[in-house]
Design a protein around this motif. Structure first.
Motif, mmCIF file in Angstrom:
data_model
loop_
_atom_site.group_PDB
_atom_site.id
_atom_site.type_symbol
_atom_site.label_atom_id
_atom_site.label_comp_id
_atom_site.label_asym_id
_atom_site.label_seq_id
_atom_site.Cartn_x
_atom_site.Cartn_y
_atom_site.Cartn_z
ATOM 1 N N SER A 1 1.014 -1.245 0.270
ATOM 2 C CA SER A 1 -0.127 0.021 -0.212
ATOM 3 C C SER A 1 0.708 1.440 0.160
ATOM 4 O O SER A 1 1.519 1.793 0.729
ATOM 5 C CB SER A 1 -0.606 -0.470 1.413
ATOM 6 O OG SER A 1 -1.261 1.004 1.562
ATOM 7 N N ASN A 2 0.604 1.766 -0.530
ATOM 8 C CA ASN A 2 1.481 3.734 -0.933
ATOM 9 C C ASN A 2 -0.282 4.807 -0.277
ATOM 10 O O ASN A 2 0.350 6.005 -0.525
ATOM 11 C CB ASN A 2 1.711 3.825 -2.159
ATOM 12 C CG ASN A 2 3.251 2.813 -2.341
ATOM 13 O OD1 ASN A 2 3.920 3.781 -1.862
ATOM 14 N ND2 ASN A 2 2.350 2.246 -3.873
ATOM 15 N N GLY A 3 -0.169 4.350 0.737
ATOM 16 C CA GLY A 3 -1.893 5.477 1.192
ATOM 17 C C GLY A 3 -2.571 5.425 -0.076
ATOM 18 O O GLY A 3 -2.984 4.656 -0.662
ATOM 19 N N PRO A 4 -3.838 6.312 0.426
ATOM 20 C CA PRO A 4 -5.011 6.387 0.275
ATOM 21 C C PRO A 4 -5.567 6.639 -1.211
ATOM 22 O O PRO A 4 -5.931 5.938 -1.571
ATOM 23 C CB PRO A 4 -5.728 7.064 0.908
ATOM 24 C CG PRO A 4 -4.782 7.248 2.379
ATOM 25 C CD PRO A 4 -3.753 6.841 2.114
ATOM 26 N N ALA A 5 -4.561 7.625 -1.704
ATOM 27 C CA ALA A 5 -4.838 8.490 -2.756
ATOM 28 C C ALA A 5 -3.868 7.205 -3.843
ATOM 29 O O ALA A 5 -4.806 6.833 -4.776
ATOM 30 C CB ALA A 5 -3.921 9.693 -2.804
ATOM 31 N N LEU A 6 -2.710 7.127 -3.495
ATOM 32 C CA LEU A 6 -2.517 5.973 -5.325
ATOM 33 C C LEU A 6 -2.709 4.313 -4.476
ATOM 34 O O LEU A 6 -3.331 3.976 -5.483
ATOM 35 C CB LEU A 6 -0.914 5.803 -4.196
ATOM 36 C CG LEU A 6 -0.106 6.601 -4.611
ATOM 37 C CD1 LEU A 6 1.405 6.772 -4.068
ATOM 38 C CD2 LEU A 6 -0.422 7.745 -6.056
ATOM 39 N N ASP A 7 -3.676 3.973 -3.586
ATOM 40 C CA ASP A 7 -3.654 3.062 -3.356
ATOM 41 C C ASP A 7 -5.579 2.975 -4.175
ATOM 42 O O ASP A 7 -5.864 1.600 -4.936
ATOM 43 C CB ASP A 7 -5.204 2.190 -2.166
ATOM 44 C CG ASP A 7 -3.187 1.570 -1.075
ATOM 45 O OD1 ASP A 7 -2.509 1.756 -1.845
ATOM 46 O OD2 ASP A 7 -3.704 1.987 0.089
ATOM 47 N N ASN A 8 -5.914 3.919 -4.438
ATOM 48 C CA ASN A 8 -7.272 4.208 -5.338
ATOM 49 C C ASN A 8 -6.312 4.086 -6.672
ATOM 50 O O ASN A 8 -7.750 3.338 -6.658
ATOM 51 C CB ASN A 8 -8.258 5.348 -4.948
ATOM 52 C CG ASN A 8 -8.816 5.276 -3.482
ATOM 53 O OD1 ASN A 8 -8.883 4.592 -2.940
ATOM 54 N ND2 ASN A 8 -9.360 6.614 -3.034
ATOM 55 N N GLU A 9 -5.605 4.708 -6.535
ATOM 56 C CA GLU A 9 -5.986 4.453 -8.562
ATOM 57 C C GLU A 9 -5.082 2.297 -8.383
ATOM 58 O O GLU A 9 -5.794 2.403 -10.221
ATOM 59 C CB GLU A 9 -4.606 4.827 -8.943
ATOM 60 C CG GLU A 9 -4.300 6.854 -8.105
ATOM 61 C CD GLU A 9 -3.549 7.677 -8.888
ATOM 62 O OE1 GLU A 9 -2.275 6.543 -9.389
ATOM 63 O OE2 GLU A 9 -3.515 8.614 -9.170
ATOM 64 N N GLU A 10 -4.463 2.458 -7.493
ATOM 65 C CA GLU A 10 -4.479 0.724 -7.770
ATOM 66 C C GLU A 10 -5.720 -0.010 -8.489
ATOM 67 O O GLU A 10 -5.749 -1.305 -9.008
ATOM 68 C CB GLU A 10 -3.616 0.243 -7.213
ATOM 69 C CG GLU A 10 -2.083 0.926 -6.858
ATOM 70 C CD GLU A 10 -1.277 0.471 -7.868
ATOM 71 O OE1 GLU A 10 -1.766 -0.061 -8.788
ATOM 72 O OE2 GLU A 10 -0.618 1.895 -8.815
ATOM 73 N N LYS A 11 -7.041 0.311 -7.300
ATOM 74 C CA LYS A 11 -8.234 -0.497 -6.825
ATOM 75 C C LYS A 11 -8.798 0.308 -8.520
ATOM 76 O O LYS A 11 -9.551 -1.038 -8.829
ATOM 77 C CB LYS A 11 -9.127 0.083 -5.847
ATOM 78 C CG LYS A 11 -8.140 -0.528 -4.474
ATOM 79 C CD LYS A 11 -9.421 0.146 -3.485
ATOM 80 C CE LYS A 11 -8.486 -0.214 -1.703
ATOM 81 N NZ LYS A 11 -9.251 1.055 -1.120
ATOM 82 N N ASP A 12 -8.406 1.573 -8.743
ATOM 83 C CA ASP A 12 -9.014 1.431 -10.203
ATOM 84 C C ASP A 12 -8.652 0.636 -10.977
ATOM 85 O O ASP A 12 -9.126 -0.225 -12.128
ATOM 86 C CB ASP A 12 -9.295 2.990 -10.362
ATOM 87 C CG ASP A 12 -9.513 3.667 -11.789
ATOM 88 O OD1 ASP A 12 -10.422 3.060 -12.310
ATOM 89 O OD2 ASP A 12 -8.673 4.181 -12.537
ATOM 90 N N LYS A 13 -7.375 0.786 -11.315
ATOM 91 C CA LYS A 13 -6.389 -0.111 -12.308
ATOM 92 C C LYS A 13 -6.677 -1.449 -12.392
ATOM 93 O O LYS A 13 -7.098 -2.187 -13.412
ATOM 94 C CB LYS A 13 -5.276 0.144 -11.729
ATOM 95 C CG LYS A 13 -4.501 -0.795 -13.007
ATOM 96 C CD LYS A 13 -3.015 -0.830 -12.088
ATOM 97 C CE LYS A 13 -1.786 0.343 -11.853
ATOM 98 N NZ LYS A 13 -1.011 0.022 -11.446
#
Lengths: 433, 304
Positions: free
Chosen positions: A49-61
Motif C-alpha cells: 500500500s502507498n496510502g489512500p490516494a495511490l491505493d485508489n488508483e491501484e484499485k481502479d487499475k
C-alpha cells in the motif's frame, strides 16, 4: 539414534498432515492446472500500500482490467510494505503461491531460490521493445539476459522547494544549474533561529537513508560495487561516499541548516507544514503535494555535485511466481499494465510511465508547477539505478547500514570510522554462506 | 463382596465426559502447539529459509548464536527491560489495587477506568505513547518543561530509548491489578480486626497480614510478569524498530527479523529455544524460591 528417528517420523507425519491441510484449503477454487481459454480464472495478486490516494488508483487499475477481461478476475490484496513480503513468502512456502506481486528489492531472494518466473519468453512473444527504453530495464535482467520483472513505472529524485519561504528570505529559486554548494548556501539563508531555537530549517535529512547518501556518492562517480546483482564485495569506505555522508552530517552539526532526528520529529509534516524550505526527495511525494493547495511550491532537478549530475531512478513493476497455476492469464494482466494502461498511468501523473508513447503524452498537468517537466523527466539522460540486489541485502541494511547511519546522524561517530565499520560488517554479512 | 462392580460406573462416565469437554483444548494443543514446537526444535538444527527444504547443520546455529553480537545485545536489552519493569509493575499494580480496594461509593467506576487500558490493543497504545513521549511537543516533556527542566530526547538518544517503553508498560497493569484485587478481597477481615485489638497499626497490618496473605497472588503475578517481560515485542516493533542503534532490539524482535526478514528460520528457531530455556530457568528459580516466601493457608510452616 532410535529416538531421533522416531522423533523425525513424528515430525514428518505432522508436516505431511499440515501440508495436506494447506492443500485442502487452497485448491477448492481453482481445480485443474490446464485452464481452457473460456474458463474463468481468479488471480491472486499482492501489492504494498502507498496510502489512500495511490491505493485508489491501484484499485481502479484492477477494476478496469477485470471489466475488460471477463475471463480473468484479478484479486488484489493491499498490505503494508513489511507485511507484503511476509505474506507472499508464506504463500510461496505453501503449495498455493500468489500468482502476481508488485516488485520490491526483498523479492530478489525469491528469484535466487528459483521462485520467480522468467518473463523473457512472454516479452519476446508479445511486446515491441522499441516502445520502451530498454536500457533502463537492465536492472531487471537478473541473470544478465532474461527479464524477471515487468516494468510499469519509473521513480526518481527531485528538489522540492517552498516558493514563499524563498521569497521571504530573498533567495533566488533553485535552478537546474545548482550544485550542492549552492544548495548549502541557500539553506543557510533559509534557516531562521529565534532565541536559540530554530523555527525554520533550510533543508531536511531526506537523503539520510542509504539510497539518499548513495545518490550523492554516485554523482561523484562512487559506487557500492561494479555490479548491482549479487556483488561479492561492497565498498563503503570510498572518498565519494565519505564526501556524501560528511556533507549530510555537516548540514545538521556544522551548519545547523537541517534538523536532527529529535528536531525533525518535532516539525511534524516538515515540508508540508512550511517549516522546511527545500529538500531532495522521491517524486512519489508528488501525490501528497498536489493535494496541498495552500502551499506554493515548485520543483527543480536534483543539484549537481560540482559540475556532475547523476540522478538515481527506480523501476516499479510486476512479477509472477514460478508455480502460479495460471501463468498465461497472469501475463495478460502484466502485459496490459505495460501497454494499454500506460496512457492512464500518464494521465494520473503519480508514476512515470515506461511506454515511450505514453511518456511523450505526459503533458504538464494543471496542478504541476513550472519546474515539473525538467525536474521529473530529465534524469533519463543520466539516470543510474538506485537499487542493490543481494540475498543478504536486507539483513545488511538492518544489522549494519541503518544502525551505523543512525550514529552518524546523531553525531556519535565520525564518518571515517563509520564507513570503516560499515565496510567490515556488511561484507561479513554478505559473505556468510 | 459378591456384588460385582459395574464397569460403566458413574465416575467413569464423568471421566469420559470430562475428556470429551477437554478434547478441543487437547486437540488444539496437539495440532497447533505441539506440532510447531516439535518443528521448531527440528528447524533449530537446520539451515532453513522457509522457501526451500531444511538442511541439517547440527549445532551450527547454536554455535553461531554465541558469536553473534546482536544476539547478546538483544539479550541485554530484554534482561534490562525485565529487571526494571517486572518489580515496577508488581509494586505499581499492588498500590493501585490497594487504592481500589477501598469501600467507597462508585468504586466500580474507578476499577473499570483503571482496568480499561489493559484491554486496549498493543499497537494503538504504542502509537499513542509515541506521541506522549515526543521529545519536543509530547505531554511528558511539556510537563518537565513546566518545572524548568529540559526533558530528555526519548527514543532518539540511545540511553533514553528503553525507559519510555518501561514506563508505558505500567499502562497495562490493569490485569495484575485485578488479580491483586481479588486476592485482597479474599483476605478474611477478622484477621485485621484481631490485629487492631492487639494494637497493630495500619503499616504493621499491611506487613504482617496483607503481604503474607497476598503472597500466592504476588507469586502468580511475578511468574506471569517475568514470562511476559522476556517476550516483549510490540513496543520495539512498532515504536522504535529496534533502534536507535539497536538500543531497543528485544530478543523476540530479533528472532522475528531472522525468521521473516532475513529468511533464517533455522537460526530463528535456535534463538527461540534459547529464549525458552532462559524463561524456563527464571521460572524454575522463582518456583524453587517460593517455599521461602509464599504462604498458603492451611499449609503453615513450623517456626524456624
Amino acid at each position: 539414534m532410535f529416538r531421533k528417528s522416531k522423533a523425525a517420523l513424528g515430525l514428518a507425519s505432522i508436516m505431511a498432515l499440515s501440508s495436506m491441510l494447506y492443500a485442502c484449503g487452497s485448491d477448492s477454487s481453482n481445480n485443474g492446472s490446464s485452464a481452457s481459454k473460456d474458463e474463468k480464472v481468479d488471480l491472486n495478486f499482492i501489492r504494498w500500500s502507498n496510502g489512500p490516494a495511490l491505493d485508489n488508483e491501484e484499485k481502479d487499475k484492477v477494476k478496469r482490467f477485470n471489466d475488460t477481461h471477463p475471463n480473468i478476475q484479478v484479486k488484489m490484496t493491499l498490505l503494508p510494505w513489511d507485511e507484503t513480503f511476509k505474506k507472499i513468502e508464506m504463500s510461496l512456502a505453501s503449495n498455493s503461491p500468489v500468482d502476481l506481486f508488485y516488485w520490491d528489492v526483498p523479492a530478489y531472494a525469491w528469484y535466487k531460490k528459483g521462485l520467480m518466473k522468467n518473463l523473457q519468453p512472454y516479452f519476446d512473444r508479445d511486446l515491441k521493445m522499441s516502445d520502451y527504453d530498454e536500457k533502463l530495464f537492465e536492472p531487471f535482467k537478473f541473470d544478465g539476459s532474461n527479464m524477471y520483472v515487468a516494468p510499469e513505472n519509473y521513480q526518481t529524485l527531485v528538489l522540492y522547494y517552498n516558493k514563499d519561504l524563498f521569497d521571504k528570505a530573498g533567495v533566488a529559486y533553485p535552478s537546474e544549474n545548482w550544485n550542492w554548494t549552492d544548495y548549502l548556501e541557500a539553506a543557510k539563508k533559509l534557516t531562521i533561529t529565534k532565541d536559540g531555537k530554530t523555527t525554520q530549517f533550510g533543508t531536511s535529512m531526506s537523503l539520510g537513508a542509504w539510497w539518499g547518501w548513495m545518490a550523492l556518492s554516485q554523482e561523484q562517480g562512487g559506487a557500492l560495487a561494479p555490479n548491482i546483482h549479487d556483488p561479492e564485495k561492497l565498498s563503503f569506505n570510498t572518498p565519494e561516499t565519505k564526501n556524501a555522508l560528511q556533507y549530510l552530517q555537516d548540514l545538521i552539526y556544522k551548519y545547523h541548516v537541517a534538523p536532527d532526528a529529535a528536531q525533525s520529529s518535532a516539525l511534524g509534516g516538515d515540508f508540508l507544514t512550511g517549516k522546511i524550505a527545500m529538500y531532495v526527495g522521491g517524486d512519489w511525494d508528488l501525490g501528497n503535494l498536489k493535494e496541498k493547495k495552500d502551499l506554493k511550491w515548485d520543483l527543480a532537478p536534483m543539484p549537481k555535485w560540482e559540475d556532475k549530475r547523476v540522478v538515481p531512478y527506480w523501476v516499479g513493476g510486476y512479477a509472477m511466481t514460478e508455480k502460479s497455476k495460471h501463468p498465461d492469464q497472469a501475463w495478460e494482466f502484466i502485459k496490459w499494465t505495460m501497454t494499454e494502461n500506460q496512457e492512464t498511468l500518464a494521465k494520473q501523473q503519480s508514476w512515470i510511465p515506461v511506454n515511450k508513447d505514453a511518456l511523450s503524452k505526459v503533458e504538464s498537468p494543471a496542478w504541476a508547477p513550472a519546474g515539473y517537466q525538467t525536474a521529473r523527466f530529465d534524469w533519463m539522460k543520466y539516470g543510474i539505478i538506485g537499487d542493490m540486489y543481494h540475498l543478504k541485502w536486507r539483513e545488511a541494511q538492518d544489522k549494519a547500514i541503518s544502525p551505523i547511519t543512525d550514529q552518524i546522524f546523531a553525531n556519535k561517530i565520525t564518518v571515517d570510522d563509520a564507513l570503516k565499520k560499515m565496510d567490515e560488517q556488511v561484507n561479513e554479512i554478505i559473505s556468510k554462506k | 463382596m459378591n456384588t460385582k462392580k459395574k464397569w460403566w460406573t458413574r465416575s467413569r462416565r464423568e471421566a469420559v465426559d470430562g475428556y470429551v469437554f477437554m478434547s478441543p483444548a487437547i486437540l488444539g494443543l496437539l495440532f497447533f502447539m505441539l506440532g510447531p514446537i516439535a518443528a521448531s526444535a527440528y528447524f533449530s538444527f537446520t539451515e532453513y529459509d522457509i522457501l526451500s527444504s531444511p538442511k541439517w547443520v547440527g549445532l551450527d546455529n547454536y554455535i553461531e548464536l554465541v558469536h553473534d553480537s546482536l544476539f547478546w545485545q538483544s539479550l541485554k536489552v530484554t534482561l534490562t527491560y525485565s529487571v526494571v519493569s517486572v518489580p515496577l509493575n508488581l509494586v505499581f499494580s499492588l498500590l493501585l489495587a490497594l487504592l481500589l480496594n477501598k469501600n467507597i461509593k462508585g468504586i466500580f467506576v474507578f476499577r473499570t477506568i483503571f482496568y480499561l487500558p489493559a484491554v486496549m490493543s498493543g499497537v494503538a497504545v504504542a502509537l499513542l505513547w509515541k506521541w506522549i513521549f515526543n521529545p519536543d511537543f509530547g505531554l511528558i516533556n511539556w510537563a518537565i518543561g513546566l518545572i524548568g527542566f529540559e526533558g530528555p530526547k526519548w527514543f532518539i538518544e540511545e540511553n533514553w530509548a528503553l525507559p519510555p517503553i518501561i514506563i508505558m508498560g505500567l499502562w497495562g497493569v490493569g490485569g495484575s491489578m485485578l488479580v491483586y484485587l481479588a486476592g485482597l478481597q479474599g483476605i478474611p477481615t477478622d484477621l485485621y480486626e484481631a490485629a487492631e485489638i492487639d494494637g497493630a497499626n495500619k503499616r504493621k497490618q499491611f506487613r504482617h497480614i496483607t503481604i503474607p496473605m497476598l503472597s500466592p497472588v504476588i507469586f502468580f503475578n511475578l511468574i506471569t510478569g517475568i514470562i511476559g517481560a522476556l517476550q516483549v515485542f510490540t513496543e520495539g516493533f512498532i515504536m522504535t524498530a529496534g533502534g536507535p542503534n539497536n538500543a531497543t532490539l528485544f530478543s523476540v524482535l530479533y528472532l522475528y527479523r531472522n525468521a521473516f526478514d532475513y529468511l533464517n528460520m533455522g537460526y530463528a528457531s535456535a534463538l527461540a529455544w534459547v529464549l525458552f530455556l532462559i524463561i524456563l530457568a527464571f521460572t524454575l528459580i522463582v518456583f524453587k524460591s517460593s517455599p521461602m516466601w509464599v504462604f498458603y493457608e492451611g499449609n503453615r510452616r513450623s517456626a524456624k
